[in-house]
Motif scaffolding. Structure first.
Motif, PDB file in Angstrom:
ATOM      1  N   MET A  45      88.264  59.066  44.621  1.00 54.17           N
ATOM      2  CA  MET A  45      87.624  59.664  45.781  1.00 54.17           C
ATOM      3  C   MET A  45      88.414  59.294  47.030  1.00 54.17           C
ATOM      4  N   LYS A  46      88.593  60.256  47.896  1.00 52.90           N
ATOM      5  CA  LYS A  46      89.318  60.054  49.143  1.00 52.90           C
ATOM      6  C   LYS A  46      88.550  59.081  50.041  1.00 52.90           C
ATOM      7  N   LYS A  47      89.257  58.115  50.595  1.00 52.62           N
ATOM      8  CA  LYS A  47      88.623  57.195  51.537  1.00 52.62           C
ATOM      9  C   LYS A  47      88.458  57.912  52.866  1.00 52.62           C
ATOM     10  N   LEU A  48      87.252  57.834  53.419  1.00 54.80           N
ATOM     11  CA  LEU A  48      86.943  58.532  54.652  1.00 54.80           C
ATOM     12  C   LEU A  48      86.965  57.572  55.826  1.00 54.80           C
ATOM     13  N   SER A  49      87.310  58.099  56.975  1.00 60.95           N
ATOM     14  CA  SER A  49      87.245  57.293  58.183  1.00 60.95           C
ATOM     15  C   SER A  49      85.846  57.420  58.771  1.00 60.95           C
ATOM     16  N   MET A  50      85.515  56.576  59.734  1.00 61.93           N
ATOM     17  CA  MET A  50      84.178  56.609  60.312  1.00 61.93           C
ATOM     18  C   MET A  50      83.930  57.896  61.078  1.00 61.93           C
ATOM     19  N   ALA A  51      84.953  58.639  61.427  1.00 59.44           N
ATOM     20  CA  ALA A  51      84.804  59.841  62.249  1.00 59.44           C
ATOM     21  C   ALA A  51      84.580  61.107  61.419  1.00 59.44           C
ATOM     22  N   ASP A  52      84.440  61.000  60.115  1.00 56.49           N
ATOM     23  CA  ASP A  52      84.287  62.195  59.290  1.00 56.49           C
ATOM     24  C   ASP A  52      82.927  62.856  59.430  1.00 56.49           C
ATOM     25  N   PHE A  53      81.927  62.120  59.845  1.00 60.50           N
ATOM     26  CA  PHE A  53      80.598  62.669  60.095  1.00 60.50           C
ATOM     27  C   PHE A  53      80.208  62.367  61.530  1.00 60.50           C
ATOM     28  N   GLN A  54      79.511  63.316  62.155  1.00 62.43           N
ATOM     29  CA  GLN A  54      79.024  63.087  63.512  1.00 62.43           C
ATOM     30  C   GLN A  54      77.660  63.746  63.661  1.00 62.43           C
ATOM     31  N   LEU A  55      76.699  62.957  64.132  1.00 66.05           N
ATOM     32  CA  LEU A  55      75.353  63.476  64.358  1.00 66.05           C
ATOM     33  C   LEU A  55      75.335  64.396  65.563  1.00 66.05           C
TER      34      LEU A  55
ATOM     35  N   GLU B 201      74.727  58.268  51.358  1.00 66.31           N
ATOM     36  CA  GLU B 201      73.455  57.856  50.753  1.00 66.31           C
ATOM     37  C   GLU B 201      72.281  58.609  51.384  1.00 66.31           C
ATOM     38  N   PHE B 202      72.327  58.798  52.691  1.00 60.80           N
ATOM     39  CA  PHE B 202      71.298  59.536  53.424  1.00 60.80           C
ATOM     40  C   PHE B 202      71.204  60.975  52.924  1.00 60.80           C
ATOM     41  N   LEU B 203      72.350  61.613  52.686  1.00 55.50           N
ATOM     42  CA  LEU B 203      72.377  62.998  52.216  1.00 55.50           C
ATOM     43  C   LEU B 203      72.007  63.130  50.742  1.00 55.50           C
TER      44      LEU B 203
ATOM     45  N   ILE C 199      72.041  67.711  56.161  1.00 52.22           N
ATOM     46  CA  ILE C 199      73.358  68.036  56.718  1.00 52.22           C
ATOM     47  C   ILE C 199      73.193  68.783  58.041  1.00 52.22           C
ATOM     48  N   LYS C 200      72.045  69.424  58.224  1.00 52.21           N
ATOM     49  CA  LYS C 200      71.767  70.156  59.461  1.00 52.21           C
ATOM     50  C   LYS C 200      71.702  69.238  60.678  1.00 52.21           C
ATOM     51  N   LEU C 201      71.543  67.942  60.456  1.00 46.08           N
ATOM     52  CA  LEU C 201      71.499  66.979  61.556  1.00 46.08           C
ATOM     53  C   LEU C 201      72.891  66.638  62.084  1.00 46.08           C
ATOM     54  N   PHE C 202      73.929  67.100  61.385  1.00 40.40           N
ATOM     55  CA  PHE C 202      75.301  66.740  61.735  1.00 40.40           C
ATOM     56  C   PHE C 202      76.048  67.915  62.351  1.00 40.40           C
ATOM     57  N   SER C 203      76.791  67.612  63.410  1.00 34.44           N
ATOM     58  CA  SER C 203      77.621  68.639  64.045  1.00 34.44           C
ATOM     59  C   SER C 203      79.025  68.645  63.459  1.00 34.44           C
ATOM     60  N   LYS C 204      79.404  67.553  62.818  1.00 31.17           N
ATOM     61  CA  LYS C 204      80.735  67.435  62.221  1.00 31.17           C
ATOM     62  C   LYS C 204      80.598  66.739  60.875  1.00 31.17           C
ATOM     63  N   TYR C 205      81.254  67.326  59.852  1.00 32.16           N
ATOM     64  CA  TYR C 205      81.245  66.728  58.523  1.00 32.16           C
ATOM     65  C   TYR C 205      82.420  67.293  57.738  1.00 32.16           C
ATOM     66  N   PRO C 206      82.905  66.562  56.723  1.00 26.50           N
ATOM     67  CA  PRO C 206      84.046  67.047  55.942  1.00 26.50           C
ATOM     68  C   PRO C 206      83.663  68.253  55.093  1.00 26.50           C
ATOM     69  N   GLY C 207      84.624  69.104  54.849  1.00 27.02           N
ATOM     70  CA  GLY C 207      84.392  70.305  54.057  1.00 27.02           C
ATOM     71  C   GLY C 207      83.954  70.006  52.634  1.00 27.02           C
ATOM     72  N   ASN C 208      84.287  68.829  52.136  1.00 25.38           N
ATOM     73  CA  ASN C 208      83.927  68.468  50.763  1.00 25.38           C
ATOM     74  C   ASN C 208      82.695  67.570  50.705  1.00 25.38           C
ATOM     75  N   TRP C 209      81.822  67.661  51.698  1.00 23.53           N
ATOM     76  CA  TRP C 209      80.657  66.773  51.744  1.00 23.53           C
ATOM     77  C   TRP C 209      79.776  66.911  50.507  1.00 23.53           C
ATOM     78  N   LYS C 210      79.692  68.107  49.947  1.00 23.86           N
ATOM     79  CA  LYS C 210      78.863  68.301  48.747  1.00 23.86           C
ATOM     80  C   LYS C 210      79.430  67.521  47.563  1.00 23.86           C
ATOM     81  N   ASP C 211      80.744  67.505  47.445  1.00 19.49           N
ATOM     82  CA  ASP C 211      81.376  66.717  46.384  1.00 19.49           C
ATOM     83  C   ASP C 211      81.112  65.230  46.585  1.00 19.49           C
ATOM     84  N   LEU C 212      81.201  64.778  47.831  1.00 15.18           N
ATOM     85  CA  LEU C 212      80.983  63.366  48.137  1.00 15.18           C
ATOM     86  C   LEU C 212      79.554  62.933  47.829  1.00 15.18           C
ATOM     87  N   VAL C 213      78.610  63.848  48.062  1.00 16.77           N
ATOM     88  CA  VAL C 213      77.199  63.558  47.825  1.00 16.77           C
ATOM     89  C   VAL C 213      76.848  63.732  46.349  1.00 16.77           C
TER      90      VAL C 213
END
Length: 77
Positions: A1-11, A37-39, A46-60
């Motif tokens: 799994m790709k390591k994500l930076s803290m900036a990959d998600f934004q509320l 874990e929240f997702l 996911i609707k609470l986030f303005s920014k998220y990676p395109g592969n968020w479904k895979d990550l979740v």
């Protein structure tokens, strides 16, 4: 799994959101592990986030039904 930076998600906004167990988080305190874990509890969040990676479904761990059907079809051929 790709390591994500803290900036990959934004509320959306910079309000505090209750992530459960009394944990309130805003963009300054957000980590990718916490968001994943929240997702997992409710992917609709996911609707609470303005920014998220395109592969968020895979990550979740969300597997689209079409992928499941394709693998079942291959299995039973």
């Amino acid at each position: 799994m790709k390591k994500l930076s803290m900036a990959d998600f934004q509320l959306k906004g910079n309000s505090y959101y209750n992530f459960g167990n009394g944990l309130k988080v805003n963009n300054d305190r957000l980590t990718n592990e916490l968001v994943i874990e929240f997702l997992k509890v409710n992917p609709e969040r996911i609707k609470l986030f303005s920014k998220y990676p395109g592969n968020w479904k895979d990550l979740v761990g969300i597997t689209p039904k079409s992928k499941i059907l394709n693998s079942l079809t291959k299995w039973f051929k």
